[in-house]
Design a protein around this motif. Structure first.
Motif, PDB file in Angstrom:
ATOM      1  N   SER A  60       0.778  -1.239   0.000  1.00 40.58           N
ATOM      2  CA  SER A  60       0.000   0.000   0.000  1.00 40.58           C
ATOM      3  C   SER A  60       0.807   1.284   0.000  1.00 40.58           C
ATOM      4  O   SER A  60       0.243   2.366   0.154  1.00 40.58           O
ATOM      5  N   SER A  61       2.109   1.203  -0.157  1.00 42.18           N
ATOM      6  CA  SER A  61       2.933   2.408  -0.280  1.00 42.18           C
ATOM      7  C   SER A  61       3.130   2.729  -1.757  1.00 42.18           C
ATOM      8  O   SER A  61       3.693   1.927  -2.505  1.00 42.18           O
ATOM      9  N   LYS A  62       2.648   3.885  -2.165  1.00 42.51           N
ATOM     10  CA  LYS A  62       2.785   4.266  -3.567  1.00 42.51           C
ATOM     11  C   LYS A  62       4.252   4.425  -3.947  1.00 42.51           C
ATOM     12  O   LYS A  62       4.675   4.052  -5.055  1.00 42.51           O
ATOM     13  N   GLU A  63       5.046   4.971  -3.013  1.00 46.42           N
ATOM     14  CA  GLU A  63       6.477   5.155  -3.290  1.00 46.42           C
ATOM     15  C   GLU A  63       7.168   3.807  -3.486  1.00 46.42           C
ATOM     16  O   GLU A  63       7.976   3.642  -4.416  1.00 46.42           O
ATOM     17  N   THR A 100       5.999   2.142  -6.740  1.00 46.53           N
ATOM     18  CA  THR A 100       6.578   2.844  -7.887  1.00 46.53           C
ATOM     19  C   THR A 100       8.054   2.485  -8.061  1.00 46.53           C
ATOM     20  O   THR A 100       8.528   2.254  -9.181  1.00 46.53           O
ATOM     21  N   LEU A 134       3.333   1.637 -11.996  1.00 43.80           N
ATOM     22  CA  LEU A 134       2.184   1.096 -11.261  1.00 43.80           C
ATOM     23  C   LEU A 134       1.265   0.350 -12.215  1.00 43.80           C
ATOM     24  O   LEU A 134       0.899   0.865 -13.287  1.00 43.80           O
ATOM     25  N   TRP A 162      -3.506  -0.878  -9.180  1.00 42.21           N
ATOM     26  CA  TRP A 162      -2.914  -0.476  -7.904  1.00 42.21           C
ATOM     27  C   TRP A 162      -3.619   0.746  -7.302  1.00 42.21           C
ATOM     28  O   TRP A 162      -3.814   0.822  -6.085  1.00 42.21           O
ATOM     29  N   SER A 163      -4.009   1.698  -8.131  1.00 42.79           N
ATOM     30  CA  SER A 163      -4.650   2.916  -7.634  1.00 42.79           C
ATOM     31  C   SER A 163      -6.143   2.743  -7.405  1.00 42.79           C
ATOM     32  O   SER A 163      -6.815   3.698  -6.987  1.00 42.79           O
ATOM     33  N   GLN A 222      -5.986  10.688  -2.787  1.00 43.18           N
ATOM     34  CA  GLN A 222      -6.142   9.491  -3.618  1.00 43.18           C
ATOM     35  C   GLN A 222      -6.775   9.853  -4.961  1.00 43.18           C
ATOM     36  O   GLN A 222      -7.907  10.352  -5.023  1.00 43.18           O
ATOM     37  N   TYR A 271      -0.538   5.073   1.163  1.00 45.40           N
ATOM     38  CA  TYR A 271      -1.599   5.517   0.262  1.00 45.40           C
ATOM     39  C   TYR A 271      -2.956   4.962   0.701  1.00 45.40           C
ATOM     40  O   TYR A 271      -3.950   5.694   0.755  1.00 45.40           O
TER      41      TYR A 271
END
Length: 622
Positions: free
Chosen positions: A133-136, A139, A152, A156-157, A283, A327
């Motif tokens: 769940s970490s976008k960083e 990515t 991504l 994922w989003s 988000q 995120y």
């Protein structure tokens, strides 16, 4: 936030365990003693079972909630009782309340120094799910292994991605981690090989514990999700990157993640974390309605990672990040987990996924910090790391702080268990010195390969090494050295003088019989698994017997020239000493008091026969 609360115990202002925190855990007075529920307060543990027995903690309709080996029974009593017990404890520990403060006998029986007790896994883990769940982090990984422009994946989003892990391999801080083995696909080979992982990694995570069960077919609405969460722990989601890279298509992680997931021993409640709530990242696209939240749904938790090499006197902080970067929120994770009708149980553990921040020093894994070994880390002692090496100790810490109030998690710390054997090391040195060609067939002790039927046929004692020569099997390292000396005498490893020869054998036997058996893998595993000794206690055991043995060895070497143990040529004594010094250094033994031993070791390792016999030079090096 009640900043006026003060405890009658003296508590450092930088302690993780203030009266504002009061995290729950399971402790015993001895490793094999009776387990019961405790709460951390400063450097102390307060015994809730003792308070309950004396009528100071009561839960209507429930008895013996705290005389339990896990927190599950207490958690099952519900959120009302979580708050009731927290309020009662804050009152009992208050500087204004004489009940515990002024009762010397009660205090003596209810309070224990944390460094004198054994901490255990705090919950019976019913099920374990880990999110991503970490976008960083997502990515970074996508950039490394896929197209950076499309790092991504499309889903994922839209949803909290996750997988179901193994509850059986969730362990508590302090347990050693056994380096896993599996299939690895090397880039220059057509087929995979079976090997110990060469890319052992940590993942900095937190996890929440489910506090309210549901029925099958009963989704949890996003507006109710927080009512189902009891508290949080730190989580190190140990990972074998090379195994993972080969196996994860098409169904995701398997053996690369199942060998160990370590959590901190203290569960910090959501009530304690309430003052540190913050709004999570924006988000985009806007989540579907069943995942939509319009409240402060994250927490300002400072997180760090430390790595300590066996050769270093101190740990290096290699990452500092924050939970607030996540995120997807814990409520969104839990809601999505149950949306298809999956039921949850009290004690279910839900991992956050690797927590990485926006800067390079905030990445939560070595995979990212070293960019898959292309940018190795340099530790303070000059050593470099791409991935973790045997003997490395990884420590993760977390805390919240606001308006002078601190609420922390303590730490989750584990060391990597070496899978090496000094007895086999002795034989390799002897074979090299005698210039004999040989083939190595690795036997992985940590994986219990010595118990396999085909190996027992060669070595009924189920130990290593075994030497096979002309269809005959030879056991025990010193016996093997004697066999090699008689069978291949051209290059001798024993002096001509009978007195010196006797001294050489006595020296070798002192290592093989007096030092090594007390510290071999079987003993260390027994200390950990059967006697529940911590890493620190186990290290103390090892160091005690090594130092005692080395004092005797050093005395026997007073006439040595500093190059070899006895005389001007290597002997059985050197074959045994060098592996034992190797092990001593892994356990951070200070050798400055053993000048002869140190000098001989340094000289021998300049010689190819010794250098090429070292564990890291072997084909099964881990």
């Amino acid at each position: 936030m009640s900043s006026h609360l003060t405890c009658f115990l003296e508590i450092d202002s930088q302690s993780d365990f203030t009266i504002h925190n009061l995290p729950y855990g399971i402790f015993s007075e001895t490793p094999q003693g009776t387990k019961r529920v405790g709460v951390a307060i400063g450097d102390w543990v307060i015994d809730l079972a003792h308070l309950e027995a004396h009528g100071l903690l009561t839960i209507n309709g429930h008895q013996d909630c705290f005389n339990q080996a896990t927190l599950n029974k207490f958690i099952e009593t519900g959120k009302h009782n979580w708050q009731k017990v927290r309020t009662a404890l804050q009152s009992l520990l208050s500087a204004e309340n004489p009940t515990l403060r002024d009762d010397v006998v009660l205090r003596q029986n209810a309070l224990f120094k944390q460094n004198t007790v054994t901490l255990h896994l705090p919950i019976q883990v019913s099920g374990y799910t880990d999110f991503y769940s970490s976008k960083e982090h997502a990515t970074n990984v996508g950039t490394m292994f896929r197209d950076p422009k499309n790092a991504l994946l499309p889903n994922w989003s839209e949803l909290p991605v996750g997988y179901n892990g193994r509850a059986s391999s969730v362990i508590v801080s302090g347990k050693d981690i056994v380096r896993p083995s599996g299939q690895i696909k090397l880039p220059d080979q057509e087929r995979p090989v079976f090997s110990a992982t060469r890319k052992l990694d940590f993942e900095l995570e937190t996890a929440f514990i489910v506090g309210k069960a549901t029925e099958l077919g009963e989704p949890i609405a996003i507006t109710d999700a927080w009512e189902h969460i009891f508290g949080m722990v730190l989580l190190n989601d140990w990972s074998a990157r090379d195994i993972q890279q080969w196996e994860y298509v098409p169904l995701g992680p398997f053996n690369a993640k199942t060998f160990a997931s370590a959590i901190s021993p203290w569960v910090v409640t959501m009530q304690a974390l309430e003052p540190f709530k913050v709004k999570g990242p924006e988000q985009q696209p806007k989540p579907l309605c069943y995942l939509e939240e319009n409240i402060a749904n994250s927490y300002d938790i400072h997180l760090s990672i430390e790595v300590q090499s066996p050769q270093s006197a101190q740990a290096d902080v290699i990452c500092q990040t924050n939970f607030k970067y996540m995120y997807w929120s814990m409520a969104q994770q839990l809601t999505h987990h149950t949306i298809a009708g999956c039921n949850v149980q009290v004690g279910d553990l839900m991992g956050s996924g690797t927590i990485s921040g926006p800067t390079e020093d905030a990445y939560g894994s070595l995979l990212e910090l070293t960019w898959n070994t292309t940018k190795p880390l340099t530790l303070s002692n000059g050593e470099k790391r791409g991935f973790l090496q045997d003997g490395d100790r990884v420590v993760m810490k977390g805390y919240c702080e606001k308006a002078g109030i601190r609420v922390g998690f303590g730490e989750v710390a584990n060391s990597i268990l070496p899978a090496r054997h000094s007895a086999a090391y002795r034989v390799r040195i002897a074979l090299n010195l005698k210039q004999l060609s040989y083939e190595i067939q690795p036997v992985h002790l940590v994986k219990n390969e010595q118990l396999l039927e085909r190996y027992q046929a060669l070595n009924p004692s189920q130990c290593v090494p075994t030497l096979v020569d002309e269809d005959q099997s030879f056991l025990q390292s010193l016996s093997i050295l004697e066999y090699l000396e008689e069978r291949y005498p051209a290059i001798s490893l024993l002096p001509d003088n009978i007195v010196t020869r006797c001294k050489v054998r006595a020296f070798a036997q002192a290592i093989a019989c007096d030092i090594h058996p007390l510290n071999n893998l079987r003993v260390l595993k027994y200390l950990q698994n059967d006697l529940s000794l911590s890493d620190e206690q186990k290290k103390h055991w090892y160091q005690h017997w090594i130092i005692a043995g080395f004092n005797s060895l050093e005395a026997q070497l007073q006439d040595s020239n500093g190059q070899f143990c006895f005389g001007t040529q290597p002997t059985f004594a050197d074959c045994c000493l060098i592996p034992q010094v190797y092990n001593a250094k892994r356990f951070k033994i200070d050798l400055s008091a053993f000048a002869k031993i140190e000098s001989i070791s340094q000289h021998c390792l300049t010689l190819p026969a010794f250098f090429n016999a070292a564990p890291e030079q072997q084909p099964d090096w881990e």
